[in-house]
Design an enzyme around this catalytic site. Sequence first.
Site, PDB file in Angstrom:
ATOM      1  N   ARG A 242       0.865  -1.167   0.243  1.00 48.29           N
ATOM      2  CA  ARG A 242       0.014   0.015  -0.019  1.00 48.29           C
ATOM      3  C   ARG A 242       0.812   1.252  -0.085  1.00 48.29           C
ATOM      4  NH1 ARG A 242      -3.490  -2.564  -1.747  1.00 48.29           N
ATOM      5  NH2 ARG A 242      -5.620  -2.994  -0.954  1.00 48.29           N
ATOM      6  N   GLU A 271      -3.543   7.311  -4.598  1.00 44.90           N
ATOM      7  CA  GLU A 271      -3.742   6.769  -6.075  1.00 44.90           C
ATOM      8  C   GLU A 271      -5.304   6.803  -6.229  1.00 44.90           C
ATOM      9  OE1 GLU A 271      -2.105   2.656  -5.374  1.00 44.90           O
ATOM     10  OE2 GLU A 271      -4.108   2.081  -5.952  1.00 44.90           O
ATOM     11  N   HIS A 290      -1.088  -0.332  -9.652  1.00 45.25           N
ATOM     12  CA  HIS A 290      -1.978  -1.309  -9.125  1.00 45.25           C
ATOM     13  C   HIS A 290      -2.363  -2.483  -9.810  1.00 45.25           C
ATOM     14  CE1 HIS A 290      -3.988  -1.234  -4.890  1.00 45.25           C
ATOM     15  NE2 HIS A 290      -3.977  -2.636  -5.485  1.00 45.25           N
TER      16      HIS A 290
HETATM   17  N1  LIG Z   1      -0.793  -4.334  -5.070  1.00 39.81           N
HETATM   18  C1  LIG Z   1      -1.941  -5.108  -5.275  1.00 39.81           C
HETATM   19  O1  LIG Z   1      -2.604  -5.431  -6.116  1.00 39.81           O
HETATM   20  C2  LIG Z   1      -2.149  -5.948  -4.143  1.00 39.81           C
HETATM   21  C3  LIG Z   1      -2.916  -7.210  -3.942  1.00 39.81           C
HETATM   22  C4  LIG Z   1      -2.961  -8.032  -2.846  1.00 39.81           C
HETATM   23  C5  LIG Z   1      -2.654  -7.278  -1.581  1.00 39.81           C
HETATM   24  N2  LIG Z   1      -1.945  -6.200  -1.667  1.00 39.81           N
HETATM   25  C6  LIG Z   1      -1.433  -5.726  -0.107  1.00 39.81           C
HETATM   26  O2  LIG Z   1      -0.287  -6.486   0.337  1.00 39.81           O
HETATM   27  C7  LIG Z   1      -0.083  -6.399   1.620  1.00 39.81           C
HETATM   28  C8  LIG Z   1       0.216  -7.904   2.088  1.00 39.81           C
HETATM   29  O3  LIG Z   1      -0.810  -8.617   1.617  1.00 39.81           O
HETATM   30  P1  LIG Z   1      -0.749 -10.265   2.529  1.00 39.81           P
HETATM   31  O4  LIG Z   1      -1.851 -10.914   1.523  1.00 39.81           O
HETATM   32  O5  LIG Z   1       0.522 -10.736   2.289  1.00 39.81           O
HETATM   33  O6  LIG Z   1      -1.283  -9.973   3.709  1.00 39.81           O
HETATM   34  P2  LIG Z   1      -1.071 -10.523   5.178  1.00 39.81           P
HETATM   35  O7  LIG Z   1      -1.695 -10.083   6.121  1.00 39.81           O
HETATM   36  O8  LIG Z   1      -0.954 -12.092   5.037  1.00 39.81           O
HETATM   37  O9  LIG Z   1       0.640 -10.283   5.346  1.00 39.81           O
HETATM   38  C9  LIG Z   1       0.792  -8.865   5.819  1.00 39.81           C
HETATM   39  C10 LIG Z   1       1.618  -8.895   6.732  1.00 39.81           C
HETATM   40  O10 LIG Z   1       2.250  -7.726   7.387  1.00 39.81           O
HETATM   41  C11 LIG Z   1       2.527  -7.829   8.857  1.00 39.81           C
HETATM   42  N3  LIG Z   1       2.496  -6.499   9.457  1.00 39.81           N
HETATM   43  C12 LIG Z   1       1.492  -5.513   9.700  1.00 39.81           C
HETATM   44  N4  LIG Z   1       2.044  -4.698  10.212  1.00 39.81           N
HETATM   45  C13 LIG Z   1       3.297  -4.535  10.355  1.00 39.81           C
HETATM   46  C14 LIG Z   1       4.390  -3.667  10.600  1.00 39.81           C
HETATM   47  N5  LIG Z   1       3.880  -2.373  11.148  1.00 39.81           N
HETATM   48  N6  LIG Z   1       5.702  -4.034  10.360  1.00 39.81           N
HETATM   49  C15 LIG Z   1       6.066  -5.177   9.617  1.00 39.81           C
HETATM   50  N7  LIG Z   1       5.072  -6.114   9.213  1.00 39.81           N
HETATM   51  C16 LIG Z   1       3.729  -5.768   9.779  1.00 39.81           C
HETATM   52  C17 LIG Z   1       1.564  -8.877   9.318  1.00 39.81           C
HETATM   53  O11 LIG Z   1       1.978  -9.319  10.521  1.00 39.81           O
HETATM   54  C18 LIG Z   1       1.567  -9.553   8.266  1.00 39.81           C
HETATM   55  O12 LIG Z   1       2.236 -10.717   8.560  1.00 39.81           O
HETATM   56  C19 LIG Z   1      -1.446  -5.809   2.041  1.00 39.81           C
HETATM   57  O13 LIG Z   1      -1.144  -4.422   2.023  1.00 39.81           O
HETATM   58  C20 LIG Z   1      -2.426  -5.815   0.912  1.00 39.81           C
HETATM   59  O14 LIG Z   1      -3.257  -4.866   0.709  1.00 39.81           O
HETATM   60  C21 LIG Z   1      -1.772  -5.720  -2.618  1.00 39.81           C
END
Ligand SMILES: NC(=O)c1ccc[n+]([C@@H]2O[C@H](COP(=O)([O-])OP(=O)(O)OC[C@H]3O[C@@H](n4cnc5c(N)ncnc54)[C@H](O)[C@@H]3O)[C@@H](O)[C@H]2O)c1
Length: 329
Positions: A242, A271, A290
Site C-alpha cells: 500500500r 492513487e 496497482h
Molecule cells: N498491489 C496489489 O494489487 C495488492 C494485492 C493484494 C494485496 N496487496 C497488499 O499487500 C499487503 C500484504 O498482503 P498479504 O496478503 O501478504 O497480507 P498478510 O496479512 O498475509 O501479510 C501482511 C503481513 O504484514 C505484517 N505487518 C503488519 N503490520 C506490520 C508492521 N508494522 N511492520 C511489519 N510487518 C507488519 C503482518 O503481521 C502480516 O504478516 C497488504 O497491504 C495488501 O493490501 C496488494
Amino acid sequence: MTIKIAIVNSSSFGKYFPSHMDRLKKLGEVDRFEFSKDIRGKELAEKLMGYSIIIASVTAQYDREFFEKKDKTLLIARHGIGYNNIDIEAATEKGTFVTIVDAIVEREAVAENAIALLTSVIRQVGLAWRKVKEGKWEERAKLIGYEIKGKTVGIIGFGNIGSRVGEILKYGFNTKLIAYDPYLSSEEIIKRGAEPVSLEELLKNSDIISLNAFVDENSYHILSDKEFSLMKKGVFIVNTARGELIDEKSLIKALDEGIVAGLGIDVVEGEPIDQHHPLLAYKNVIITPHISAYTYECLSGMGDKVVSDVEKVVKGENPDNVVNKELLK
Ligand SMILES: NC(=O)c1ccc[n+]([C@@H]2O[C@H](COP(=O)([O-])OP(=O)(O)OC[C@H]3O[C@@H](n4cnc5c(N)ncnc54)[C@H](O)[C@@H]3O)[C@@H](O)[C@H]2O)c1
C-alpha cells in the site's frame, strides 16, 4: 422482488470471465457504476439506492455516512483483499456483510509483480526500452544495473505475499533473506525461510527492501525520514502493498540524496495518480498502476469467490471470508 447487484468502480470484474457475469445475471439485475474516487458517502448511497448487493473495488469510500443514508444492503463483496475503504463498524451496525477474497488467491500474482518491479528497476528495463524506442541503442553502455544474487533482501511484513516474495528471491536468486514482522514469532519467520530482525536491523542491512505489510496505525508511513536515514546508500525498494506505508516527502528526499537507488511500486498514496505526480520525474522509479493482482489466474479465482458470495447471500447463507464475523448466522 428482484435482487439488484451493483458492480462499482471495478475495471476487471466480469470483463475477462463472462461466466462470472452470467452467474450473477441468473440471480438478479446487474449494473456497472463508475464513480469518482472522492464521491461523498451520501451521494454514493443515493446512487446505489435499491442495490442490496455491491461488488466493490478499492474506491469508492463506503464510510459511515454511506451506511447511514443507504437502504438495506446485504453484502459488500470486495473484489480484492484490502477493505480500508469500507467502514466495517458502520457496515456491521447496518447488518451488511463485508467479504474479501482469500489472500492466497492473490499471493502468486502480487509476489511475481514485486519481482517484476525489482528486476525492472535494478536493470533499468523501462529506461532501456525507452532508449531503444528513441533510436538510442548506442547509449546502452550507460545502462548499467546490479545483480540480485548475493544481496541482502529485507521484507517488511512476512505474511502471505511477503513470504512468497522472499521465497522467490532466496531460492531463485540466492539472496540472504531477513524479515521484520512484529506480529509473527521468530520461529514462524524462520520456518518461512528468513532470519527475523528488528526494523532497524533490516533498514541498516538490506540492499533490497520489499514492503509487504498491511496498513494500520502502526505501519502507516513506516518508511519516513528516520527510516530512510538508517538505510544503506543505494538501496532498492519495492512496494506492492500500500502507498500509505511510505511517507512520500521522505521518499523524494531519499531519492534526491541517492539513498534510494531505485524504486519499483505498484501502489501510491492517494492513487490513482496523474502524469504530473512528482515521482514520475525520476528515471530510477518505475510505477505500475496497482496491477499486481491482474493475472488471468488470479482474476479467475477472485471472480469465482465474489460470485459465490453473492450466490450464498441470495440463498440466505453465510458468504465466505467475512470481515465482520459478528454477522455470521
Ligand atoms: N498491489 C496489489 O494489487 C495488492 C494485492 C493484494 C494485496 N496487496 C497488499 O499487500 C499487503 C500484504 O498482503 P498479504 O496478503 O501478504 O497480507 P498478510 O496479512 O498475509 O501479510 C501482511 C503481513 O504484514 C505484517 N505487518 C503488519 N503490520 C506490520 C508492521 N508494522 N511492520 C511489519 N510487518 C507488519 C503482518 O503481521 C502480516 O504478516 C497488504 O497491504 C495488501 O493490501 C496488494
